[in-house]
Design a protein around this motif. Structure first.
Motif, mmCIF file in Angstrom:
data_model
loop_
_atom_site.group_PDB
_atom_site.id
_atom_site.type_symbol
_atom_site.label_atom_id
_atom_site.label_comp_id
_atom_site.label_asym_id
_atom_site.label_seq_id
_atom_site.Cartn_x
_atom_site.Cartn_y
_atom_site.Cartn_z
ATOM 1 N N GLN A 1 -3.217 2.288 6.091
ATOM 2 C CA GLN A 1 -3.028 1.008 5.395
ATOM 3 C C GLN A 1 -4.362 0.402 4.978
ATOM 4 O O GLN A 1 -4.544 -0.023 3.843
ATOM 5 C CB GLN A 1 -2.295 0.014 6.301
ATOM 6 C CG GLN A 1 -0.859 0.380 6.602
ATOM 7 C CD GLN A 1 -0.282 -0.574 7.640
ATOM 8 O OE1 GLN A 1 -0.737 -0.622 8.776
ATOM 9 N NE2 GLN A 1 0.723 -1.336 7.237
ATOM 10 N N VAL A 2 -5.302 0.380 5.929
ATOM 11 C CA VAL A 2 -6.608 -0.235 5.647
ATOM 12 C C VAL A 2 -7.315 0.520 4.514
ATOM 13 O O VAL A 2 -7.829 -0.086 3.572
ATOM 14 C CB VAL A 2 -7.484 -0.246 6.922
ATOM 15 C CG1 VAL A 2 -8.920 -0.632 6.589
ATOM 16 C CG2 VAL A 2 -6.908 -1.212 7.947
ATOM 17 N N ASN B 1 -6.751 -6.026 10.870
ATOM 18 C CA ASN B 1 -6.868 -5.519 9.491
ATOM 19 C C ASN B 1 -7.910 -6.259 8.690
ATOM 20 O O ASN B 1 -8.715 -5.659 7.992
ATOM 21 C CB ASN B 1 -5.603 -5.820 8.663
ATOM 22 C CG ASN B 1 -4.403 -5.105 9.131
ATOM 23 O OD1 ASN B 1 -4.402 -4.565 10.220
ATOM 24 N ND2 ASN B 1 -3.379 -5.082 8.318
ATOM 25 N N CYS C 1 -0.020 -4.011 3.965
ATOM 26 C CA CYS C 1 -1.170 -4.334 4.807
ATOM 27 C C CYS C 1 -1.238 -5.861 4.906
ATOM 28 O O CYS C 1 -1.347 -6.555 3.885
ATOM 29 C CB CYS C 1 -2.411 -3.778 4.118
ATOM 30 S SG CYS C 1 -3.888 -3.813 5.106
ATOM 31 N N TYR D 1 -2.217 2.654 10.882
ATOM 32 C CA TYR D 1 -2.988 1.439 10.630
ATOM 33 C C TYR D 1 -4.152 1.727 9.673
ATOM 34 O O TYR D 1 -4.385 1.004 8.702
ATOM 35 C CB TYR D 1 -3.485 0.853 11.967
ATOM 36 C CG TYR D 1 -4.592 -0.127 11.798
ATOM 37 C CD1 TYR D 1 -4.333 -1.438 11.410
ATOM 38 C CD2 TYR D 1 -5.924 0.254 11.988
ATOM 39 C CE1 TYR D 1 -5.357 -2.347 11.221
ATOM 40 C CE2 TYR D 1 -6.952 -0.638 11.807
ATOM 41 C CZ TYR D 1 -6.674 -1.939 11.414
ATOM 42 O OH TYR D 1 -7.697 -2.814 11.217
ATOM 43 N N CYS E 1 -5.657 -0.074 1.150
ATOM 44 C CA CYS E 1 -5.886 -1.445 0.703
ATOM 45 C C CYS E 1 -7.324 -1.609 0.195
ATOM 46 O O CYS E 1 -7.566 -2.233 -0.837
ATOM 47 C CB CYS E 1 -5.592 -2.407 1.849
ATOM 48 S SG CYS E 1 -5.739 -4.127 1.382
ATOM 49 N N VAL F 1 0.819 -1.221 0.000
ATOM 50 C CA VAL F 1 0.000 0.000 0.000
ATOM 51 C C VAL F 1 0.853 1.270 0.000
ATOM 52 O O VAL F 1 0.330 2.365 0.165
ATOM 53 C CB VAL F 1 -0.992 0.035 1.195
ATOM 54 C CG1 VAL F 1 -2.081 -1.005 1.025
ATOM 55 C CG2 VAL F 1 -0.285 -0.165 2.531
#
Ligand code: ARG
Length: 594
Positions: free
Chosen positions: A358-359, A325, A313, A355, A362, A301
């Motif tokens: 990233q989520v 995740n 991720c 975090y 993604c 990512v």
């Protein structure tokens, strides 16, 4: 209703154009010298270069055109080139009257309402709510109410943590106490009991004991991990037990949130996302996004413009187990499928920002969420004690939310009883309402992303920038209105008020109050657009100060001129409405008396 600043800007644009100066210089803002003027425009200074003139020349030319406008009481060009504006009292009276006649107090809804999901609260099942969860609940609830008032469909989801190791820990600990329960018998074919094998306190104790044990006893931890794995892979008895844990826990959570006047449209948890994981993972692999790295399944990512490293991720661990995740991504799968939100807002501790980056990336990259859906992270800072360290009990332990609320409640109750004007029951009720204002305002008046110091004495004080101060102001207004109207009901009051003309302000303090009132629509819109409840706090603090100043300088009920008195009453009513609407958006109410 058009905002006052827009109306002024239009006039100023016209004046710039009439003076042959480009309208782009006609920017108007609130004055930063309220002693000199109410609004100001500094555009002449910027225009000077382009037009090769002295700024004051330009300002004077614009000023000449503006002086003809009925909107202003005075327009001045002052050195080196400022334009100082004061609104005309009749324009102001007119605007306030229109606000008063509008049930939304002059605030328009958004043109295109959106469907917005908001993920807040985030309590963990079986663990007691602690003050860290307080901020998410308080901020999230306010953001939701603001969004809804603006006309959007807001769907709050509590997103419980109900799928982690804590479940395995409870399962194993309970087995030590009650091994005979059918949940542990793999060959059990009967019907499982309807009643849970523990109370909410016992459940919390089970978790606390198990959690401590797992830190010292590796075999116990191993067993808990195994139980978690079996639960997640369909072991029937454990899933039945999970249902019991959930039902007990959720009832307790609901009671706690109710005390905070926080409610959720959806009571979904991490476990609700699990059915979506296999297909989601298969698709990520098939589309070529997910690949194996050191045994784990990951999606890259990082982006070229990153200044900090954004790690891949992780979708599945090397043993195939899913992660936080995975759950958040799969949660987005059902959120899109069932609700098609235009936006999803997450109100979570700011330490989880990377975090969520990233989520979000993604989810977009793999097509779980379309480009058109906005994902927004609203991170909040830590609530600290007076020592500047994360808030603790006096004994140094983790402060439970319920204990904290009780403490503030008791403090308020004592203050109220000390006044000696209420019965115990009324004091009890009032203490509840005022305590909530103290907690919520204390939190919301800070910019969410900042850490703040939870100072009980300060937050419960009726002076200064506090919830109780705002409530005192509202109660003061209500009591004057009640004296004036006697026992007339709401409809009768409204009818009378409609006939009470708003006059041009008589005094500086009345004008200042009116100048604050007319900012209502822009203040709320601004708080909405910037997802910033603290802007509403700042606004109502100004309104309350302006009102109290006016109140101390003005005879209201004793005013002999009937027309003038009616005007005051009408302004009081609008002030009350502005304040009560605003605190409702913050998530608390005002009592009748204090
Ligand atoms: N349960 C988590 C915690 O206590 C917060 C959940 C936040 N929301 C989310 N979608 N991850 O830290």
């Amino acid at each position: 209703m058009r905002e006052v600043l827009d109306l002024i800007s239009e006039e100023v644009v016209r004046a710039f154009e009439a003076a042959d100066i480009d309208a782009k210089y006609a920017k108007v803002g609130l004055s930063n010298r309220p002693d000199l003027c109410e609004y100001q425009c500094n555009g002449a200074m910027a225009a000077a270069k382009e037009y090769h003139k002295a700024p004051i020349q330009i300002a004077t030319a614009v000023c000449e055109h503006l002086s003809k406008s009925e909107m202003f009481a005075s327009v001045e060009a002052v050195n080196p080139g400022f334009l100082n504006l004061k609104l005309s009292p009749s324009f102001l009276a007119d605007y306030v009257a229109k606000m008063g006649a509008d049930e939304r107090l002059g605030l328009d809804k958004v043109e295109k309402p959106k469907t917005i999901m908001i993920d807040y609260g985030g309590p963990n099942v079986a663990k007691a709510l602690h003050v860290g969860h307080l901020r998410s609940a308080v901020i999230g609830e306010s953001i939701k109410r603001i969004g809804r008032f603006m006309g959007n469909e807001m769907i709050g989801d509590v997103h419980m943590g109900d799928w982690g190791l804590q479940m395995g820990l409870i399962i194993c600990e309970l087995q030590l106490h009650k091994p005979e329960l059918p949940y542990y018998d793999e060959n059990f074919t009967g019907t499982y009991p309807e009643v849970a094998p523990f109370t909410v306190t016992e459940l919390a104790d089970l978790y606390t004991t198990a959690s401590a044990k797992s830190k010292e006893d590796p075999a116990f931890k191993e067993a808990a991990m195994q139980a978690t794995y079996e639960l997640q892979h369909g072991r029937v008895g454990y899933q039945e037990l999970l249902k019991q844990i959930l039902s007990i826990s959720v009832a307790d959570m609901k009671a706690n949130y109710e005390k905070l006047d926080v409610s959720f449209e959806l009571w979904k948890g991490e476990s609700d996302a699990q059915p979506y994981i296999p297909d989601m993972v298969a698709k990520m692999k098939a589309d070529g996004y997910a690949y194996e790295s050191e045994g784990a399944l990951v999606v890259d990512v990082k982006e070229e413009t990153d200044t900090k490293e954004v790690p891949p991720c992780m979708i599945l661990k090397s043993d195939g187990a899913s992660l936080y995740n995975t759950t958040d991504l799969a949660t987005l799968v059902w959120r899109m499928k069932d609700y098609h939100p235009d936006k999803v807002i997450y109100v979570v501790d700011k330490r989880q920002e990377l975090y969520f980056t990233q989520v979000f990336r993604c989810a977009k990259k793999t097509g779980i969420v379309p480009e058109s859906t906005e994902l927004q992270f609203v991170g909040f800072g830590t609530m600290n004690g007076k020592d500047g360290k994360p808030f603790k009990t006096r004994q140094g332990g983790v402060m439970r939310l319920s204990a904290l609320l009780q403490e503030i409640h008791d403090m308020m109750y004592e203050k109220i009883m000390a006044n000696g004007t209420m019965t115990e029951d009324e004091a009890e009720e009032t203490a509840k309402i005022v305590a909530l204002s103290a907690v919520k305002y204390g939190d919301l008046s800070n910019q969410a992303a900042k850490d703040y110091i939870f100072d009980m004495e300060r937050f419960t004080s009726s002076e200064g920038n506090t919830g109780p101060y705002i409530l005192y102001t509202i109660v003061r207004i209500k009591s004057i209105l009640n004296k004036f109207f006697g026992d007339a009901d709401a409809a009768a009051r409204a009818q009378k008020l409609a006939g009470f003309e708003i006059l041009a302000p008589q005094s500086e303090s009345e004008k200042s109050l009116m100048l604050e009132l007319v900012k209502f629509n822009s203040a709320i819109r601004n708080a909405y657009e910037e997802t910033a409840p603290h802007k509403i706090c700042a606004y109502i603090y100004d309104v309350a100060n302006a009102f109290n100043h006016f109140y101390h300088e003005t005879k209201i009920l004793a005013e002999e001129d009937e027309k003038l008195k009616e005007n005051y009453i009408h302004i009081l009513e609008i002030t009350r409405a502005v304040l009560e609407q605003s605190i409702d958006l913050l998530g608390f109410k005002a009592p009748e008396r204090m």
